[in-house]
Design a protein around this motif. Structure first.
Motif, mmCIF file in Angstrom:
data_model
loop_
_atom_site.group_PDB
_atom_site.id
_atom_site.type_symbol
_atom_site.label_atom_id
_atom_site.label_comp_id
_atom_site.label_asym_id
_atom_site.label_seq_id
_atom_site.Cartn_x
_atom_site.Cartn_y
_atom_site.Cartn_z
ATOM 1 N N LEU A 41 0.986 -1.273 0.069
ATOM 2 C CA LEU A 41 0.065 0.090 -0.240
ATOM 3 C C LEU A 41 0.865 1.250 -0.026
ATOM 4 N N MET A 42 1.822 1.248 0.878
ATOM 5 C CA MET A 42 2.894 2.457 0.683
ATOM 6 C C MET A 42 3.541 2.629 -0.711
ATOM 7 N N ALA A 43 3.940 1.380 -1.383
ATOM 8 C CA ALA A 43 4.515 1.536 -2.599
ATOM 9 C C ALA A 43 3.542 2.155 -3.393
ATOM 10 N N GLU A 44 2.155 1.796 -3.574
ATOM 11 C CA GLU A 44 1.234 2.415 -4.268
ATOM 12 C C GLU A 44 0.974 3.885 -4.209
ATOM 13 N N TYR A 45 1.144 4.186 -2.763
ATOM 14 C CA TYR A 45 1.110 5.769 -2.321
ATOM 15 C C TYR A 45 1.912 6.585 -2.892
ATOM 16 N N TYR A 46 3.423 6.116 -2.928
ATOM 17 C CA TYR A 46 4.496 6.816 -3.407
ATOM 18 C C TYR A 46 4.365 6.672 -5.013
ATOM 19 N N ARG A 47 4.249 5.528 -5.669
ATOM 20 C CA ARG A 47 4.090 5.293 -7.201
ATOM 21 C C ARG A 47 2.993 6.622 -7.606
ATOM 22 N N GLN A 48 1.928 6.614 -6.872
ATOM 23 C CA GLN A 48 0.935 7.704 -7.257
ATOM 24 C C GLN A 48 1.640 9.129 -7.347
ATOM 25 N N ARG A 49 2.617 9.254 -6.692
ATOM 26 C CA ARG A 49 3.192 10.808 -6.458
ATOM 27 C C ARG A 49 4.468 10.842 -7.401
ATOM 28 N N ALA A 50 4.803 9.980 -8.152
ATOM 29 C CA ALA A 50 6.099 9.865 -8.747
ATOM 30 C C ALA A 50 6.260 11.016 -9.787
ATOM 31 N N SER A 51 5.343 11.905 -10.088
ATOM 32 C CA SER A 51 5.253 12.941 -11.282
ATOM 33 C C SER A 51 6.142 14.119 -10.442
ATOM 34 N N THR A 88 10.840 1.447 -4.048
ATOM 35 C CA THR A 88 11.563 2.317 -4.770
ATOM 36 C C THR A 88 11.210 1.593 -6.277
ATOM 37 N N ASP A 89 11.206 0.314 -6.305
ATOM 38 C CA ASP A 89 10.890 -0.179 -7.637
ATOM 39 C C ASP A 89 9.600 0.449 -8.407
ATOM 40 N N ALA A 90 8.459 0.798 -7.428
ATOM 41 C CA ALA A 90 7.328 1.111 -7.915
ATOM 42 C C ALA A 90 7.496 2.605 -8.583
ATOM 43 N N VAL A 91 8.262 3.588 -7.589
ATOM 44 C CA VAL A 91 8.572 4.838 -7.986
ATOM 45 C C VAL A 91 9.483 4.838 -9.187
ATOM 46 N N HIS A 92 10.454 4.051 -9.349
ATOM 47 C CA HIS A 92 11.359 4.033 -10.563
ATOM 48 C C HIS A 92 10.674 3.524 -11.843
ATOM 49 N N GLN A 93 9.522 2.560 -11.674
ATOM 50 C CA GLN A 93 8.688 2.323 -12.802
ATOM 51 C C GLN A 93 7.970 3.357 -13.343
ATOM 52 N N ALA A 94 7.586 4.218 -12.388
ATOM 53 C CA ALA A 94 6.536 5.220 -12.764
ATOM 54 C C ALA A 94 7.621 6.501 -13.353
ATOM 55 N N GLU A 95 8.891 6.328 -13.324
ATOM 56 C CA GLU A 95 9.954 7.272 -13.864
ATOM 57 C C GLU A 95 10.149 8.383 -12.810
ATOM 58 N N GLY A 96 10.182 8.097 -11.438
ATOM 59 C CA GLY A 96 10.178 9.131 -10.327
ATOM 60 C C GLY A 96 11.610 8.777 -9.813
ATOM 61 N N LYS A 97 11.964 9.704 -8.781
ATOM 62 C CA LYS A 97 13.236 9.591 -8.023
ATOM 63 C C LYS A 97 13.002 9.755 -6.586
ATOM 64 N N ILE A 98 13.549 9.015 -5.502
ATOM 65 C CA ILE A 98 12.950 8.965 -4.290
ATOM 66 C C ILE A 98 14.182 9.008 -3.393
ATOM 67 N N GLY A 357 -8.110 7.979 2.550
ATOM 68 C CA GLY A 357 -7.280 8.920 2.900
ATOM 69 C C GLY A 357 -5.583 8.778 2.640
ATOM 70 N N TYR A 358 -5.537 7.912 1.639
ATOM 71 C CA TYR A 358 -4.111 7.449 1.330
ATOM 72 C C TYR A 358 -3.799 7.375 -0.123
#
Length: 369
Positions: A41-51, A88-98, A357-358
């Motif tokens: 769930l945390m992975a999805e939260y950060y992935r959503q905000r990878a822009s 981090t995998d989820a964020v990187h797949q969405a082309e984000g940096k974390i 709320g998340y």
């Protein structure tokens, strides 16, 4: 707006980023229990905000001793590292940096997190503050922090080693870099300020002694993962939690000068974010800019307009947004297209819980236009 510098590509140390919008670190208390382990769930939260150009995670304790709030994640166990790798995998797949924000809360803690019932601090002084603790009934409440025990020199060196290992663990988990939490009344901040540091050894007293712990932590991390992947968060004008020290600014500027000499990637200023909070003097911003030529990130209830103004005058390089990112996972697009921002709504969902709320805030739909 005629010029939108928020959308310029840039670098934070060694890391290239696609814009100057940073997602600020925000405690959300959703790690799996027992074990304080990051979840899908945390992975999805950060992935959503990878822009965002850069995401800085919620504060993450470097050891069991470093915990001060319920359900906050750690980065010291194998299970925690594996959980963060999914993030981090989820964020990187969405082309984000974390980046991972590493913390030790020091005296901002509660006896329930410590075998001997004693949080630790530079000096045995209670912070006159509260932390969020979930009781045996499963309900989270704000509770008073007890008087901590004073750290020995051996204890301090052990904590420095914990910071170093946590940074190594973060890189192993796939993070692009790390931020050391040195503000808001937590352990590093406690060493910086005379109100919380009454030591008479080489970690207290003089300004040079009070910044020593921060220097040792940063140097250990920089040597392990690279100074160009390492930054620190500082809170020069925040005075609550018994941290009101007129010499805090001098200590922070001295630490900034040292960070410049050592080539650290960034300084992130945590600024007061309530409506009538004191404004950061331009003089301080100008001195910091002249002292440190790495990236300067600011966070503190910024509007898009105020962010653009600071970027335009060259006093900062990135602006971090916290609460707007909670309810607007596509915040950069909303800024770019002047779309309305969604409100947070039920604030009871900020700490603890599940998807509500998340991860259930919608992206802007073109059909809404």
């Amino acid at each position: 707006m005629s010029e939108q510098r928020l959308f310029e590509a840039s670098h934070v140390g060694a890391i290239a980023v696609k814009n100057r919008i940073t997602m600020a670190p925000m405690t959300r208390s959703r790690s799996a229990q027992p074990g304080n382990t990051p979840t899908l769930l945390m992975a999805e939260y950060y992935r959503q905000r990878a822009s965002a150009g850069l995401i800085i995670t919620e504060a993450t304790q470097i050891s069991p001793q470093g915990q001060g709030y319920s359900w906050t994640p750690g980065i010291y166990s194998t299970e925690q590292i594996d959980g963060w790798r999914a993030v981090t995998d989820a964020v990187h797949q969405a082309e984000g940096k974390i980046f991972s924000q590493l913390w030790h809360v020091g005296r901002m803690s509660h006896e329930s997190f410590h075998v001997d019932g004693k949080p630790v601090a530079p000096s045995p002084l209670a912070p006159d503050a509260q932390v969020w603790v979930v009781g045996k009934d499963g309900i989270g409440r704000m509770v008073d922090c007890p008087t901590p025990r004073e750290l020995s020199v051996e204890d301090i060196q052990s904590i420095v080693a914990d910071y170093r290992q946590a940074a190594v663990n973060a890189i192993d988990a796939g993070f692009d870099g790390i931020e050391v939490h040195g503000g808001n009344g937590y352990l590093i901040d406690q060493f910086l300020r005379r109100t919380s540091n009454k030591r008479s050894d080489h970690y207290g007293g003089s300004l040079a002694n009070r910044i020593r712990f921060a220097q040792e932590v940063l140097e250990a991390i920089g040597n392990a993962i690279g100074a160009d992947r390492t930054g620190i968060r500082l809170a020069p004008f925040i005075t609550q939690r018994g941290m009101d020290d007129p010499q805090a600014i001098a200590a922070i500027l001295a630490l900034a000068a040292w960070c410049q000499q050592k080539g650290f990637a960034f300084i992130h200023l945590a600024e007061a974010d309530w409506d009538d909070a004191p404004q950061i003097p331009d003089e301080f911003r100008e001195i910091l800019r002249a002292t440190f030529d790495g990236a300067i990130i600011v966070a503190g209830n910024y509007s898009q307009q105020k962010a653009e103004k600071l970027l335009a005058n060259g006093l900062v390089d990135f602006v971090a947004f916290g609460r707007p990112f909670v309810s607007n996972p596509d915040l950069p697009r909303r800024f770019a297209e002047s779309l309305p921002l969604a409100p947070i709504g039920n604030k009871a969902t900020l700490f603890g819980g599940g998807a509500e709320g998340y991860t259930d805030f919608p992206f802007w739909s073109d059909a809404e236009e």
